[in-house]
Design a protein around this motif. Structure first.
Motif, mmCIF file in Angstrom:
data_model
loop_
_atom_site.group_PDB
_atom_site.id
_atom_site.type_symbol
_atom_site.label_atom_id
_atom_site.label_comp_id
_atom_site.label_asym_id
_atom_site.label_seq_id
_atom_site.Cartn_x
_atom_site.Cartn_y
_atom_site.Cartn_z
ATOM 1 N N ARG A 222 72.341 39.971 22.209
ATOM 2 C CA ARG A 222 73.296 40.940 21.670
ATOM 3 C C ARG A 222 74.268 41.416 22.761
ATOM 4 N N ARG B 297 65.210 41.475 10.975
ATOM 5 C CA ARG B 297 66.416 41.092 11.716
ATOM 6 C C ARG B 297 67.610 40.964 10.778
ATOM 7 N N GLU B 298 67.395 40.371 9.595
ATOM 8 C CA GLU B 298 68.480 40.254 8.636
ATOM 9 C C GLU B 298 68.834 41.643 8.087
ATOM 10 N N TYR C 29 71.226 47.129 14.628
ATOM 11 C CA TYR C 29 70.977 46.889 16.052
ATOM 12 C C TYR C 29 72.290 46.660 16.802
ATOM 13 N N GLY D 56 69.969 43.811 11.322
ATOM 14 C CA GLY D 56 70.728 43.190 12.405
ATOM 15 C C GLY D 56 71.998 43.957 12.738
ATOM 16 N N ASP E 257 66.297 39.365 21.700
ATOM 17 C CA ASP E 257 67.377 39.666 20.753
ATOM 18 C C ASP E 257 68.431 40.562 21.402
ATOM 19 N N HIS E 258 67.959 41.597 22.058
ATOM 20 C CA HIS E 258 68.905 42.523 22.679
ATOM 21 C C HIS E 258 69.693 41.819 23.788
ATOM 22 N N MET F 250 62.025 41.216 20.597
ATOM 23 C CA MET F 250 63.010 42.298 20.542
ATOM 24 C C MET F 250 63.930 42.278 21.757
#
Lengths: 336, 336, 336, 336
Positions: free
Chosen positions: C21, D273-274, D280, D277, C17-18, C14
């Motif tokens: 992002r 996630r898909e 997020y 996504g 991912d952030h 997580m």
């Protein structure tokens, strides 16, 4: 056996539908007698469908002219009429409920069992619905794996006056009771009714919606939303969640299935008989009706056949030449 | 009028289906005679459905015992048999094609017109399909506005041996010809056949798929993909694009409509009769069959009715108490 | 304000991912620091994304170089780290759960309240999902009428080792807790967990599926199926049933709504920006990447532009002439 | 390489969108200059997004401060601007059309080829759309077998004033030209435009709808309905029919595939996630914005985290006891 001579007790909405069904759509059966406390209603139907009117339902059941009986009378009348059917050895299709309470229902079961021959069928018609049949086949074929959970919704746009909170259970939820027993093949062990915030548009005193929670004997969970004053439409939905996937019917798009590894979808109608079977049925029935009434044609005419032939001929020429081909039609003959 | 006595000429797949339909599903009609060049086939069907076998189709048509005729013979035999029907004044439902060429078809039209009374109906059954009926109603009700364009697809998984490129047009595309004329209510003015890259799995010499382009008399455009060796399923799809929106049938999810201001969707089945009408039909038919065969029950039993009553009673108690209520069932009676 | 300098505590799935992002997709922010007990993992990410690695999470939080913090550490570490953020006045986006128990969560709430300025946001990301946003808008706009009942399903194909029955509630069901509070705008008054027959493929000791029944303060009913070992896919579904209709998200076909008088369906994407917004985003990002890497082109080439122009010119000639027009392309230039 | 310094020529709807995209969503790029004949528009955008305004587009292209150019100027201006980009060696993303005629387009192709290094990308953005990507992957992966036929529809609710029949081809159909070349990977050999009955609500003189028929070099068939005044919505649909099945995108329900032996359906979003996504992405961006503006929180608060913890704790107790458990919340702290 010869044609089955059927008598119908109770010709309100449901009974009248069944009368039409026997006369119009059912092979091997003939409607011979009807009975209803509303004599005018019975006579109207009887004269229209050429069936004798018998004032006393027990007389209809006893009649030598009646081989089998459909009970579409109000539930409170069922017990006495069912006992009469058993007494006279008449096969009977009894609209739900069997009787209005389990004690008298059990007595019916016992008396039938004592006869040693089955006579009574109950009108839980969903078992014959093609979507429920498909869902049942998926379950029984093991394609969903062991079923674990079932979600149902039963929604009516409106209910008739006088529909009360207990009737939500006895008249509506009862279908989901049977669907549960049918699909999962076991008894329901416990019931819990949850009363959420009620629809302000429901008649005063009616708890609507209601949520029912069933636990089956083997421990499966079923939840049902019954909501009979949605104002939207008649919606009946069932989802079965199993160890290998889930499937839902009643979404207006056929049976939709979710399977590993992450796909959703349904079956395409496999062939023209399935796809157009109903169309053929209607075609033939309407043609028979047209011929019997002297009109002879109620559908595509000979001109339609000719025009199609002319277009196809042009098509074949285009197939050969690759060019666009004009369709030459003769002067229209006749007025149809 | 009394029951219509129907004779069927040709009892291959289609004719045999129609024979069953007359016997099992059609009110007001009786199957009295069948004819087929394959005598064994005719006799087998005749004895099963209790119909007389007549070797000569023209004799069947002429017979005083036959009120009306269904022609399910091969197309090349239609012309002679239709003329016989006209000669004997027999109403006839003729499977497509009317005849195999437009010249003889026109002659049939003219002879029927000369009689002054309609006798011939052609078997374009899609006109009776509920989805096509809905689409037609949308168009005729003006809900799509003026229709401008129509897209069709007609796909078969496979075709029988010997199916050639012209048969794609005469046997398959012909349905779309009629659908176009039916939905748009006008004649087709020109046809163009486009031959795209062909499926390598199609039989040698068969151009498949084919694309047909129709222009109607008033200038509307229709395109049709006919693809008869897809290997997938039987798919028939029609989309009508009008000035106010579009609608598609055949997507396996009912009629789907697109309307301003940007919504898509369909109708929910409005009531229980529409939703479960077929279930009721099947229920009644199977019950009648069960009683006639002496089994008496082919569906939910009295025990099922009892069990439902017991669950509902527990439900009503839960409604009153708010608690989960156990369902107490009696010892199982009987074995069913 | 200048670019926000963000530090991330915890760079597992997580947190990593952030981090991506922040670096790749977020305007106005810069990743400056990361911290993780697994130092190698932190260093790998830090060097790849050009962020400083700080071994001690509390030091990262306290750092003058960090304006704001994302907590993606395990739940048990949150309380201490949140208190540190409050102490240093650092805005923090805390992945769920806030803390692992309600007592410490309440203490966090109180300390933040004592500061008089909001600093903490919790990572219930579904509130930002376009489908949930649409559903919320339908409810708040009154289009479903008063919501009465909500049905949710939360399905995972599998869970990591060690996932136990309580984690089904705390890690999975917790999302539905927030969805309920978000969509209905009120607190949950009671919870009941039902344990149906369990999936034999679930790890030993894991009760799966579980059914949760919520009652809200105003009496609405919510049921949730949580099933985390389906083997199928990640499925999250919510249906809200209101006094004027119902709407469902998560069926893989967008938001589907049922309304009086009996229609179902959804919205068509209204315009090209909505339909192709993501495509434009990707196009631009990939082009920028291509140019920065010296490749310059990662998409349609000048030849593609030329070929399109040639086809359109042929099209315009066909529009004028009504004839099919061949497309004449120059000899291919270049190799791309 | 350092951040890419981008200049945009033409800041109407499309150019302004791209400017926002560079500033708000694109990693590794910076907007440094904009140019537009409407100077006020350019200055407005430039001051808002902190970019220099350059009156002369050729000066922008030549500027040492600009590494790469986006051309969103009208098509007629492209040729000159593209030649300038080539002259100055500037990578350029050129909105379609490349130029307004194939002769000048070819000249652009040749001059770029002469440079020996690719500089020009054309803005056919559909190639980056996830649904087209999925469809392309299905084709290229051989899952549909050899593609034989393609059906496209391109519908706009309305067009701007002055949109004429040739623009239907050059502005709308051109996308399907590129989609055809992209998906099928070959050139289009011939085009035919069919003009059906025209929409009475279309502007005078505009032929709408139009049907385009493409034949590719290898003989595949593509038909396209372009209908730019439907009044309904923006609809773009593509169906590819191959030897092993077919797939359609643009039905508002994701990619729908039909395969042997007769199934239809799509993919379930595979993971969180898909599925979430985008949620997020939005969450993080809005949180960054909130912190930069001093509001700090724009989403679930600490109280939301606390309330969720309290509900989950009650849930765990219910899991253990099997009973319904009331949720006890502390007095509300704070006002959010």
């Amino acid at each position: 056996m010869n044609e089955l001579r059927v008598g119908i007790v109770g010709v309100g909405v449901m009974g009248a539908d069944h009368a039409e069904r026997i006369v119009r759509k059912t092979a091997g059966a003939r409607l011979v007698a009807v009975s209803d406390p509303d004599l005018a209603r019975a006579e109207d139907l009887g004269s229209r469908l050429d069936a004798r009117v018998v004032a006393d339902p027990l007389e209809l059941i006893a009649s030598n002219e009646v081989d089998a009986v459909i009970l579409a009378s109000p539930g409170f009348a069922h017990a006495e009429q069912l006992f009469a059917c058993l007494e006279h050895g008449k096969p009977v299709l009894c609209e739900k409920p069997l009787t209005t309470d389990s004690t008298s229902s059990l007595e019916v079961v016992r008396q039938e069992a004592a006869l040693g021959t089955p006579l009574i069928q109950v009108g839980f018609m969903r078992r014959f619905d093609p979507e429920y049949q498909q869902l049942k086949a998926l379950i029984d074929g093991g394609e969903l794996g062991q079923p674990l959970v079932m979600h149902c919704a039963h929604r009516n746009p409106t209910v008739p006056p006088g529909f009360d909170s207990a009737m939500v259970i006895k008249d509506s939820l009862v279908h989901e009771v049977d669907v549960t027993r049918f699909l999962l093949g076991e008894e329901i062990a416990s019931v819990q009714i949850i009363k959420p915030m009620s629809n302000r548009d429901a008649p005063r005193g009616l708890q609507d919606p209601q949520i029912a929670i069933f636990q089956t004997v083997s421990g499966r969970h079923v939840d049902v939303e019954v909501f009979v004053t949605t104002g939207v439409a008649y919606e009946v939905r069932t989802e079965v969640v199993g160890e290998l996937g889930s499937a839902t019917i009643g979404l207006d798009i056929g049976l939709v299935r979710k399977s590993a590894p992450g796909t959703w979808g349904g079956r395409i109608t496999p062939g023209f008989r399935e796809r157009f079977g109903t169309a053929y049925d209607i075609e033939i029935q309407r043609w028979v009706d047209a011929v019997r009434s002297g009109v002879n044609v109620d559908g595509p005419t000979a001109w339609d056949g000719y025009a199609a032939a002319a277009v196809c001929e042009a098509g074949v020429r285009s197939l050969e030449t690759g060019e666009r081909v004009d369709v030459e039609l003769a002067e229209r003959v006749g007025t149809r």
